[in-house]
Design a protein around this motif. Sequence first.
Motif, PDB file in Angstrom:
ATOM      1  N   TYR A   1      -1.492   5.139   8.460  1.00 19.47           N
ATOM      2  CA  TYR A   1      -1.892   3.866   8.725  1.00 19.47           C
ATOM      3  C   TYR A   1      -3.317   4.265   9.225  1.00 19.47           C
ATOM      4  O   TYR A   1      -3.850   4.805   9.982  1.00 19.47           O
ATOM      5  N   TYR A   2      -4.204   3.221   8.491  1.00 17.94           N
ATOM      6  CA  TYR A   2      -5.675   3.048   9.140  1.00 17.94           C
ATOM      7  C   TYR A   2      -6.004   1.414   9.445  1.00 17.94           C
ATOM      8  O   TYR A   2      -5.872   0.567   8.559  1.00 17.94           O
ATOM      9  N   TYR A   3      -6.263   1.614  10.742  1.00 17.68           N
ATOM     10  CA  TYR A   3      -6.543  -0.084  11.048  1.00 17.68           C
ATOM     11  C   TYR A   3      -7.949  -0.344  10.616  1.00 17.68           C
ATOM     12  O   TYR A   3      -9.001   0.305  10.835  1.00 17.68           O
ATOM     13  N   PRO A   4      -8.541  -1.545  10.048  1.00 15.19           N
ATOM     14  CA  PRO A   4      -7.197  -2.486   9.974  1.00 15.19           C
ATOM     15  C   PRO A   4      -6.860  -2.652   8.287  1.00 15.19           C
ATOM     16  O   PRO A   4      -6.491  -3.579   7.807  1.00 15.19           O
ATOM     17  N   HIS A   5      -7.401  -1.793   7.656  1.00 14.84           N
ATOM     18  CA  HIS A   5      -7.152  -1.626   6.203  1.00 14.84           C
ATOM     19  C   HIS A   5      -5.555  -1.497   5.716  1.00 14.84           C
ATOM     20  O   HIS A   5      -5.169  -1.859   4.721  1.00 14.84           O
ATOM     21  N   GLY A   6      -4.833  -0.594   6.600  1.00 13.22           N
ATOM     22  CA  GLY A   6      -3.392  -0.630   5.997  1.00 13.22           C
ATOM     23  C   GLY A   6      -2.901   0.845   5.687  1.00 13.22           C
ATOM     24  O   GLY A   6      -3.795   1.829   6.206  1.00 13.22           O
TER      25      GLY A   6
ATOM     26  N   GLU B   1      -2.513   4.291   3.641  1.00 13.88           N
ATOM     27  CA  GLU B   1      -3.024   5.166   2.514  1.00 13.88           C
ATOM     28  C   GLU B   1      -1.836   6.111   2.164  1.00 13.88           C
ATOM     29  O   GLU B   1      -1.425   6.878   2.978  1.00 13.88           O
TER      30      GLU B   1
ATOM     31  N   GLU C   1      -5.040  12.523   1.283  1.00 14.71           N
ATOM     32  CA  GLU C   1      -4.703  12.263   2.924  1.00 14.71           C
ATOM     33  C   GLU C   1      -4.282  13.714   3.588  1.00 14.71           C
ATOM     34  O   GLU C   1      -3.703  14.535   2.649  1.00 14.71           O
TER      35      GLU C   1
END
Length: 126
Positions: free
Chosen positions: A81-86, A88, A93
């Motif tokens: 999870y990457y804030y604010p994108h969602g 991946e 990764e």
Amino acid sequence: MRLENTGIEKLRVDLNILDDLLPQFGLIRAGQWDYERVTYDRKIVIKDHVYYLRVQGYALEGDVGAHDAYIQLKVPILGKYYYPHGVEYGEDENFPKALVTRCQEILKEVYEQLEPLADQVPAETV
């Protein structure tokens, strides 16, 4: 990241069995569904990072909204999870080895519980 060779992607299971069994492994459906697809997520927090183990499936027959469907499961995935994108899920990764190992262990346990209950799909829908 696709978690290949778990055997889960070969299973066809009644939706109600999935809804009863998967939460025992922290895989929650919550609101992630439509009338043809389901998604079960397990949130895993390691230090300041949030990861999701995801098991998805689609209806071979029936209606998810009516809790009357047979689900073909797909290859499980692991995302970050990457804030604010969602979240991946890409192969680029970087996932901690211990996390990947733990997810594989969880999926092995899930498979062992689901496999005897799977393939209860009427023959005419296969």
